[in-house]
Design a protein around this motif. Structure first.
Motif, PDB file in Angstrom:
ATOM      1  N   HIS A 266       0.858  -1.185   0.000  1.00 59.27           N
ATOM      2  CA  HIS A 266       0.000   0.000   0.000  1.00 59.27           C
ATOM      3  C   HIS A 266       0.892   1.231   0.000  1.00 59.27           C
ATOM      4  CE1 HIS A 266      -3.329  -2.711   0.795  1.00 59.27           C
ATOM      5  NE2 HIS A 266      -2.516  -3.305   1.640  1.00 59.27           N
ATOM      6  N   PHE A 268       1.477   5.418  -0.108  1.00 54.66           N
ATOM      7  CA  PHE A 268       0.880   6.700   0.275  1.00 54.66           C
ATOM      8  C   PHE A 268       1.887   7.829   0.049  1.00 54.66           C
ATOM      9  CE2 PHE A 268      -0.705   3.387   3.224  1.00 54.66           C
ATOM     10  CZ  PHE A 268      -2.021   3.336   2.795  1.00 54.66           C
ATOM     11  N   TRP A 276      -0.268   8.324   7.676  1.00 57.22           N
ATOM     12  CA  TRP A 276      -0.650   7.068   7.028  1.00 57.22           C
ATOM     13  C   TRP A 276      -0.109   5.875   7.814  1.00 57.22           C
ATOM     14  CZ3 TRP A 276      -4.035   7.860   3.270  1.00 57.22           C
ATOM     15  CH2 TRP A 276      -3.978   9.043   2.523  1.00 57.22           C
ATOM     16  N   ASN A 287      -5.722  -1.301   3.576  1.00 55.49           N
ATOM     17  CA  ASN A 287      -6.403  -1.634   2.322  1.00 55.49           C
ATOM     18  C   ASN A 287      -7.491  -0.612   2.031  1.00 55.49           C
ATOM     19  OD1 ASN A 287      -4.882  -3.880   2.890  1.00 55.49           O
ATOM     20  ND2 ASN A 287      -6.574  -5.310   2.956  1.00 55.49           N
ATOM     21  N   ASN A 288      -7.371   0.123   0.933  1.00 58.62           N
ATOM     22  CA  ASN A 288      -8.368   1.165   0.661  1.00 58.62           C
ATOM     23  C   ASN A 288      -9.694   0.596   0.177  1.00 58.62           C
ATOM     24  OD1 ASN A 288      -7.808   0.481  -1.982  1.00 58.62           O
ATOM     25  ND2 ASN A 288      -6.643   2.356  -2.428  1.00 58.62           N
ATOM     26  N   TRP A 289      -9.770  -0.732  -0.030  1.00 61.29           N
ATOM     27  CA  TRP A 289     -11.038  -1.353  -0.414  1.00 61.29           C
ATOM     28  C   TRP A 289     -11.764  -1.966   0.791  1.00 61.29           C
ATOM     29  CZ3 TRP A 289      -6.206  -3.140  -1.881  1.00 61.29           C
ATOM     30  CH2 TRP A 289      -5.806  -4.367  -1.366  1.00 61.29           C
ATOM     31  N   PHE A 293     -10.858   1.359   6.223  1.00 59.07           N
ATOM     32  CA  PHE A 293      -9.990   2.424   5.721  1.00 59.07           C
ATOM     33  C   PHE A 293     -10.519   3.803   6.088  1.00 59.07           C
ATOM     34  CE2 PHE A 293      -7.920   5.039   2.380  1.00 59.07           C
ATOM     35  CZ  PHE A 293      -6.605   4.665   2.610  1.00 59.07           C
ATOM     36  N   ILE A 297      -8.522   7.458   6.908  1.00 64.73           N
ATOM     37  CA  ILE A 297      -8.859   8.808   6.403  1.00 64.73           C
ATOM     38  C   ILE A 297      -9.090   9.767   7.572  1.00 64.73           C
ATOM     39  CG2 ILE A 297     -10.561  10.117   5.084  1.00 64.73           C
ATOM     40  CD1 ILE A 297      -8.723   8.342   3.408  1.00 64.73           C
TER      41      ILE A 297
END
Length: 306
Positions: A266, A268, A276, A287-289, A293, A297
């Motif tokens: 991952h 950033f 991050w 995991n941005n999915w 996540f 943010i």
């Protein structure tokens, strides 16, 4: 690939990026159709032969973008899962690359070599390896490698990437030979894996199983131990020998053959936002999915740089 390019940049002195690898909960795996209509694939020895043709070291060092370890168990190598590991049982069913062993198992199963072709009950073996990812993705290259290994022992084989809708339809209806994808079935204890492959979930080929027991496995040993574990606390003393029994039944049946422990990188950019997840401070799933996540943010802060 983007990961390799960014890693090269970081190694070269670029300091506005963080690369955070994380072990995925779904080991890469081959799923094998165990239905009697699939002929030789319905034989456990043949499935163990397929396992012996998996070059896990090559997959983990040459195909997967990050270097990863071979899989030993059908669950992710999280510390939490160490309590389910049984090295003595795993040693009886080693997930090692051994072409000679594969040939021997195929011979013992009646898949004999005739003029360079493996024959079973008078018919030449021919298996397709399908995958739900694009031809540029690792799982497709893994499927290709398996096809090559099958061809090398006399089995005709092709690899094919399918769209997600076509792939799902074929999987749920049992219309496949071998699948190159992943095993995501365990969260709290291995019973969740075993119970997903019991005979009561079997559906005939062509009838959708809605994602349950897609390999069409029928194994009395796995059925029996799964039924017993369903009534017990995972932490109970009486459950421990049953988990050992279940693991051995799983290896012996091998409806799914683990390959590697997957990791994803991952990436950033820290030029404009900081906080991050890092390898040193993995405070949340990167995991941005994943739904989690959103907590990442909520944790990052602006640097003020424009």
């Amino acid at each position: 690939m983007i990961y390799q390019q960014l890693q090269s940049a970081v190694d070269g002195g670029y300091d506005s990026a963080v690369i955070t690898p994380m072990l995925d909960p779904c080991p890469s795996s081959f799923w094998i159709n165990c239905d009697p209509s699939r002929g030789a694939l319905a034989l456990p020895k043949v499935r163990l032969a397929i396992s012996a043709l998996v070059d896990r070291a090559k997959i983990g060092t040459k195909i997967w973008p990050l270097k990863v370890d071979p899989a030993v168990y059908p669950w992710p190598a999280y510390t939490y899962n160490d309590k389910w590991n049984r090295p003595t049982i795993a040693a009886k069913y080693p997930l090692t690359y051994d072409v000679d062993k594969a040939k021997r198992l195929l011979d013992e199963a009646g898949c004999t070599l005739v003029n360079g072709k493996r024959m079973y009950k008078g018919k030449a073996l021919s298996w397709e390896v399908i995958t739900p990812v694009a031809q540029s993705e690792p799982e497709y290259f893994i499927a290709q490698l398996m096809s090559q290994q099958l061809q090398a022992v006399g089995i005709s084989s092709t690899a094919k990437a399918l769209s997600s809708s076509i792939y799902s339809d074929r999987v749920n209806k049992g219309q496949f030979d071998i699948r190159s994808e992943w095993l995501c079935a365990e969260v709290y204890d291995p019973w969740q894996i075993y119970s997903a492959f019991t005979s009561d979930k079997y559906k005939p080929i062509g009838v959708s199983d809605n994602g349950a027991n897609t390999p069409r496995l029928k194994d009395k040993s796995l059925d029996a131990v799964s039924a017993k574990l369903a009534k017990l606390s995972p932490d109970g003393a009486s459950a421990k020998p049953l988990y050992d029994e279940g693991l051995e039944a799983w290896y012996a049946a091998s409806p799914v053959v683990p390959e590697i422990q997957k990791k994803f990188a991952h990436m950033f950019n820290t030029a404009f936002w900081t906080g991050w997840p890092t390898p040193e401070h993995l405070y949340q799933v990167p995991n941005n999915w994943w739904g989690q996540f959103m907590f990442v943010i909520g944790s990052i802060t602006p640097t003020g740089k424009k």
